[in-house]
Write a protein that holds these residues in place. Sequence first.
Motif, PDB file in Angstrom:
ATOM      1  N   LYS A 159       0.871  -1.218  -0.089  1.00 26.84           N
ATOM      2  CA  LYS A 159       0.046  -0.010  -0.094  1.00 26.84           C
ATOM      3  C   LYS A 159       0.944   1.221  -0.135  1.00 26.84           C
ATOM      4  N   VAL A 160       0.594   2.064  -0.992  1.00 25.82           N
ATOM      5  CA  VAL A 160       1.487   3.469  -1.133  1.00 25.82           C
ATOM      6  C   VAL A 160       0.550   4.524  -1.393  1.00 25.82           C
ATOM      7  N   ALA A 161       1.196   5.769  -1.158  1.00 30.95           N
ATOM      8  CA  ALA A 161       0.232   6.865  -1.662  1.00 30.95           C
ATOM      9  C   ALA A 161       1.411   7.954  -2.226  1.00 30.95           C
ATOM     10  N   PHE A 162       1.195   8.345  -3.254  1.00 33.01           N
ATOM     11  CA  PHE A 162       2.193   9.080  -4.129  1.00 33.01           C
ATOM     12  C   PHE A 162       1.466  10.609  -4.306  1.00 33.01           C
ATOM     13  N   VAL A 163       2.437  11.793  -4.334  1.00 35.13           N
ATOM     14  CA  VAL A 163       1.818  13.067  -4.344  1.00 35.13           C
ATOM     15  C   VAL A 163       2.554  13.689  -5.237  1.00 35.13           C
ATOM     16  N   VAL A 164       2.184  14.782  -6.076  1.00 36.70           N
ATOM     17  CA  VAL A 164       2.827  15.577  -6.890  1.00 36.70           C
ATOM     18  C   VAL A 164       2.203  17.011  -6.617  1.00 36.70           C
ATOM     19  N   ASP A 165       2.702  18.173  -6.172  1.00 39.76           N
ATOM     20  CA  ASP A 165       2.012  19.323  -6.542  1.00 39.76           C
ATOM     21  C   ASP A 165       2.998  20.488  -6.607  1.00 39.76           C
ATOM     22  N   ASP A 166       2.317  21.587  -7.007  1.00 37.21           N
ATOM     23  CA  ASP A 166       3.199  22.576  -7.386  1.00 37.21           C
ATOM     24  C   ASP A 166       2.526  23.939  -7.168  1.00 37.21           C
ATOM     25  N   ILE A 167       3.142  25.221  -7.457  1.00 36.68           N
ATOM     26  CA  ILE A 167       2.374  26.395  -7.404  1.00 36.68           C
ATOM     27  C   ILE A 167       2.683  27.025  -8.703  1.00 36.68           C
ATOM     28  N   PRO A 168       1.740  26.959  -9.472  1.00 36.25           N
ATOM     29  CA  PRO A 168       2.247  27.405 -10.919  1.00 36.25           C
ATOM     30  C   PRO A 168       2.282  29.113 -11.073  1.00 36.25           C
ATOM     31  N   SER A 169       1.351  29.627 -10.139  1.00 33.36           N
ATOM     32  CA  SER A 169       1.453  31.209 -10.058  1.00 33.36           C
ATOM     33  C   SER A 169       1.328  31.403  -8.465  1.00 33.36           C
ATOM     34  N   ARG A 170       2.082  32.525  -8.248  1.00 32.87           N
ATOM     35  CA  ARG A 170       2.006  33.187  -6.877  1.00 32.87           C
ATOM     36  C   ARG A 170       1.129  34.537  -6.948  1.00 32.87           C
ATOM     37  N   ASP A 171       0.942  35.107  -8.439  1.00 29.86           N
ATOM     38  CA  ASP A 171       0.153  36.289  -8.398  1.00 29.86           C
ATOM     39  C   ASP A 171      -0.690  36.150  -9.554  1.00 29.86           C
ATOM     40  N   PRO A 172      -1.642  36.067  -9.577  1.00 26.40           N
ATOM     41  CA  PRO A 172      -2.631  35.251  -8.576  1.00 26.40           C
ATOM     42  C   PRO A 172      -2.230  34.098  -8.180  1.00 26.40           C
ATOM     43  N   TRP A 173      -2.882  33.602  -6.723  1.00 29.86           N
ATOM     44  CA  TRP A 173      -2.078  32.544  -6.257  1.00 29.86           C
ATOM     45  C   TRP A 173      -3.030  31.338  -6.862  1.00 29.86           C
ATOM     46  N   ARG A 174      -2.290  30.308  -7.412  1.00 31.16           N
ATOM     47  CA  ARG A 174      -2.649  28.846  -7.881  1.00 31.16           C
ATOM     48  C   ARG A 174      -1.971  27.905  -7.525  1.00 31.16           C
ATOM     49  N   VAL A 175      -2.622  27.047  -7.041  1.00 31.38           N
ATOM     50  CA  VAL A 175      -1.788  25.699  -6.596  1.00 31.38           C
ATOM     51  C   VAL A 175      -2.458  24.526  -7.281  1.00 31.38           C
ATOM     52  N   ARG A 176      -1.701  23.361  -7.524  1.00 29.06           N
ATOM     53  CA  ARG A 176      -2.248  22.258  -8.148  1.00 29.06           C
ATOM     54  C   ARG A 176      -1.572  21.005  -7.289  1.00 29.06           C
ATOM     55  N   CYS A 177      -2.529  19.908  -7.233  1.00 26.55           N
ATOM     56  CA  CYS A 177      -2.113  18.809  -6.495  1.00 26.55           C
ATOM     57  C   CYS A 177      -2.766  17.467  -7.147  1.00 26.55           C
ATOM     58  N   LEU A 178      -1.884  16.386  -7.143  1.00 24.10           N
ATOM     59  CA  LEU A 178      -2.477  15.170  -7.471  1.00 24.10           C
ATOM     60  C   LEU A 178      -1.904  14.331  -6.497  1.00 24.10           C
ATOM     61  N   GLU A 179      -2.747  13.577  -5.927  1.00 22.73           N
ATOM     62  CA  GLU A 179      -2.402  12.332  -4.896  1.00 22.73           C
ATOM     63  C   GLU A 179      -3.033  11.150  -5.575  1.00 22.73           C
ATOM     64  N   ILE A 180      -2.263   9.957  -5.587  1.00 25.73           N
ATOM     65  CA  ILE A 180      -2.602   8.745  -6.230  1.00 25.73           C
ATOM     66  C   ILE A 180      -2.221   7.802  -4.982  1.00 25.73           C
ATOM     67  N   ARG A 181      -3.567   7.088  -4.631  1.00 23.38           N
ATOM     68  CA  ARG A 181      -3.394   5.930  -3.558  1.00 23.38           C
ATOM     69  C   ARG A 181      -3.249   4.484  -4.319  1.00 23.38           C
ATOM     70  N   GLY A 182      -2.631   3.586  -3.929  1.00 23.35           N
ATOM     71  CA  GLY A 182      -2.752   2.444  -4.766  1.00 23.35           C
ATOM     72  C   GLY A 182      -1.843   1.409  -3.994  1.00 23.35           C
ATOM     73  N   THR A 183      -1.418   0.423  -4.930  1.00 25.02           N
ATOM     74  CA  THR A 183      -0.451  -0.555  -4.563  1.00 25.02           C
ATOM     75  C   THR A 183       0.550  -0.385  -5.411  1.00 25.02           C
ATOM     76  N   ALA A 184       1.911  -1.135  -4.887  1.00 21.96           N
ATOM     77  CA  ALA A 184       3.144  -0.963  -5.551  1.00 21.96           C
ATOM     78  C   ALA A 184       3.908  -2.376  -5.529  1.00 21.96           C
ATOM     79  N   GLN A 185       4.579  -2.512  -6.577  1.00 23.55           N
ATOM     80  CA  GLN A 185       5.294  -3.774  -6.727  1.00 23.55           C
ATOM     81  C   GLN A 185       6.814  -3.478  -7.351  1.00 23.55           C
TER      82      GLN A 185
END
Length: 137
Positions: free
Chosen positions: A55-81
């Motif tokens: 069992k794992v969780a994987f996250v990628v996030d970033d801030i494409p803009s600070r003015d105007p403030w903009r955030v993006r996030c991707l979380e993936i839950r699943g299994t790993a091998q």
Amino acid sequence: MRQADLGRLATIQPDGTPQVSPVGFSYNEQLGTIDVSGYNMSRSRKYRNIIHNDKVAFVVDDIPSRDPWRVRCLEIRGTAQSAVGPVARGAAGDELDTAIIRITPSRIISFGIDDPDTDPHLLAVDNRDTRRTPGMK
């Protein structure tokens, strides 16, 4: 978030405590997986962790803009091998370990990725369970 280079992988240690590591990754379109690679991967704690608990969780996030403030996030839950990937080169041009961690998503949670125009405070989180494609391992 295809242009992202760095994510964080959460695995479970044998004593049940979580471990989070920054990792390099790529999206494997053919398999629909996230492939995590790196130097000395086969000797890493995260690699040993997934052998004992997949069992794992994987996250990628970033801030494409600070003015105007903009955030993006991707979380993936699943299994790993553990798997073997192609020979790859790191940023310095040296060869990476061919051992990889292959993540098969079971749940995908995203925020701010598909809607760059809506006011950030009005964005909704997108949660979805994945279904395996017939023949997919």
